[in-house]
Design an enzyme around this catalytic site. Structure first.
Site, PDB file in Angstrom:
ATOM      1  N   ASP A 129     -60.506 -27.952 108.369  1.00 38.67           N
ATOM      2  CA  ASP A 129     -61.776 -27.234 108.375  1.00 38.67           C
ATOM      3  C   ASP A 129     -62.071 -26.630 109.741  1.00 38.67           C
ATOM      4  OD1 ASP A 129     -62.115 -27.930 105.764  1.00 38.67           O
ATOM      5  OD2 ASP A 129     -63.704 -29.409 106.118  1.00 38.67           O
ATOM      6  N   ARG A 177     -59.581 -21.118 102.545  1.00 40.54           N
ATOM      7  CA  ARG A 177     -60.942 -21.216 102.018  1.00 40.54           C
ATOM      8  C   ARG A 177     -61.813 -20.242 102.802  1.00 40.54           C
ATOM      9  NH1 ARG A 177     -63.399 -26.475 103.521  1.00 40.54           N
ATOM     10  NH2 ARG A 177     -62.052 -27.395 101.936  1.00 40.54           N
TER      11      ARG A 177
END
Length: 327
Positions: A129, A177
Site C-alpha cells: 500500500d 489498485r
C-alpha cells in the site's frame, strides 16, 4: 474542513491509544473484521460464500521500534499461513511503515522480503500500500527491489498525485489498485480540488484498464462504477482484467450485487485493535462514508467519542490561530 478534521484525528497518537482500550466496543466491529486471525478468517469465509475475494490488512499505526515492526511481520506471516491452511480466497495488503520503513530502509525491506517470499510459496499475492508522499519514493524503491525476485507483488496509485500518470505507466506491468487518496498533501504534490481528483481517477482507471496488467478499482461511488461498466463494455475489456474493491462494512448491498452480476469483487478486510487511524482516514478520504456507516456503526457512544475528539481537534486549531494573532 471536514477532511482536515479527520486527517488531524487520524494522526493523533493519544486518541489512537485511547481507541485501542475500547477495542471494537465503540462500534468499529462493523468496519473492522475482528481483532484476531480466527475472527478475520471467519469474515473472509462469509464473504467468499458470496463470491467475494478479500485483501487482508493487519492494522497498525505509529511503528517506530524494531520489536513492534517484527511483531507486525510475524502476525502477517501467521495470516498468510491461515489463508493457506483454510484455503480461502484472500491476499495480503500491508503498509511499509508498519514493517519498519520509518526505522531503517534495509530492515523494512528484509521484513517485506520474508513476507513476500512466504506468500509466494503459497501462490498468495501481496499488495504494498501507498501512504503519504513522504514515504512515496522509499515505497517504490522497496517495490523495485522485491519485483527483481518475485512476481506476486503489486501496489497502489493515488489519483490525487500530480505525477500519478507517470507512476502508473512505469508500473503498468504490476497488478495495480487505483484509489483517490486518503492523506492531506500540499499543492506541490497533489491536486487540491475534488473535481480534479475525480477526473484524474477516471483517467487513470481507463488508461490502466486498456494498458495495464490487472486493475483493482477502489471506490464506493456508484457513478464511477457505472462509468467503468460502460467503458469495459465499449472497449471489449474482459472481466478477468479487473475487479471492483470496497472497504469491509461499506455499501454491503452493492458489494453483493456486483459479485452477483458476475464482476470480480474484492473486499478490503482490516482487522486488529489498531483500527482508529484507518477509520479516520476512510472518513477523510470521502466524508460521505460517514453517511454510509452511520446506521450500522455510529451508535450514541461512538458519536459522542468522535464528537469529543473532533471538538478537541477544532479547539486546538482555534487556540493555535488565536495565539498566532496575539503574537
Amino acid at each position: 474542513m471536514l477532511k482536515d478534521i479527520f486527517i488531524g484525528l487520524s494522526q493523533n497518537q493519544f486518541l489512537n491509544n485511547a481507541a485501542k482500550k475500547y477495542g471494537l466496543k465503540m462500534g468499529a466491529q462493523s468496519v473492522v473484521a475482528g481483532t484476531n486471525i480466527d475472527e478475520v478468517i471467519k469474515s473472509i469465509k462469509e464473504l467468499n460464500a458470496h463470491g467475494i475475494s478479500c485483501t487482508v490488512d493487519n492494522l497498525g499505526e505509529f511503528v517506530f521500534k524494531e520489536e513492534e515492526a517484527t511483531e507486525a511481520k510475524e502476525q502477517i506471516l501467521k495470516v498468510i499461513e491461515a489463508i493457506h491452511e483454510h484455503n480461502v480466497d484472500a491476499h495480503i495488503s500491508l503498509k511499509p511503515t508498519q514493517l519498519g520503513l520509518d526505522i531503517e530502509y534495509s530492515f523494512c525491506l528484509s521484513n517485506l522480503r520474508e513476507i513476500v517470499d512466504r506468500a509466494n510459496n503459497y501462490g498468495i499475492f501481496v499488495n504494498v500500500d501507498m501512504e503519504d508522499t513522504g514515504h512515496l519514493q522509499p515505497t517504490f524503491d522497496v517495490l523495485d527491489e522485491l519485483s527483481k525476485e518475485y512476481d506476486n507483488v503489486g501496489t497502489v496509485i493515488q489519483a490525487y498525485l500530480l505525477r500519478a500518470d507517470e507512476y502508473l505507466e512505469k508500473y503498468k506491468n504490476f497488478r495495480m489498485r487505483i484509489v483517490k487518496g486518503a492523506y492531506k498533501e500540499p499543492a506541490e504534490y497533489a491536486y487540491q480540488n475534488k473535481k480534479d481528483i475525480d477526473a484524474n481517477f477516471i483517467k487513470l482507471i481507463e488508461w490502466h484498464l486498456v494498458n495495464g496488467k490487472f486493475t483493482s478499482i477502489a471506490t464506493h461511488d456508484h457513478n464511477v462504477i457505472n462509468h467503468v461498466k460502460e467503458f469495459v463494455k465499449k472497449n471489449n475489456i474482459p472481466n478477468e482484467q479487473f475487479e471492483f474493491q470496497m472497504l469491509y462494512g461499506f455499501r454491503k448491498d452493492m458489494q453483493l450485487q456486483l459479485a452477483k452480476e458476475g464482476y470480480n469483487f474484492c473486499t478490503y478486510v482490516p482487522f486488529g485493535n489498531d483500527w482508529y487511524g484507518y477509520f479516520m482516514r476512510r472518513l477523510a478520504e470521502r466524508p460521505q462514508n460517514l453517511n454510509l456507516v452511520a446506521k450500522q456503526v455510529l451508535n450514541k457512544k461512538t458519536n459522542t467519542i468522535i464528537g469529543i475528539a473532533a471538538g478537541a481537534f477544532l479547539l486546538g486549531r482555534l487556540t493555535k490561530s488565536a495565539n498566532k494573532k496575539r503574537r
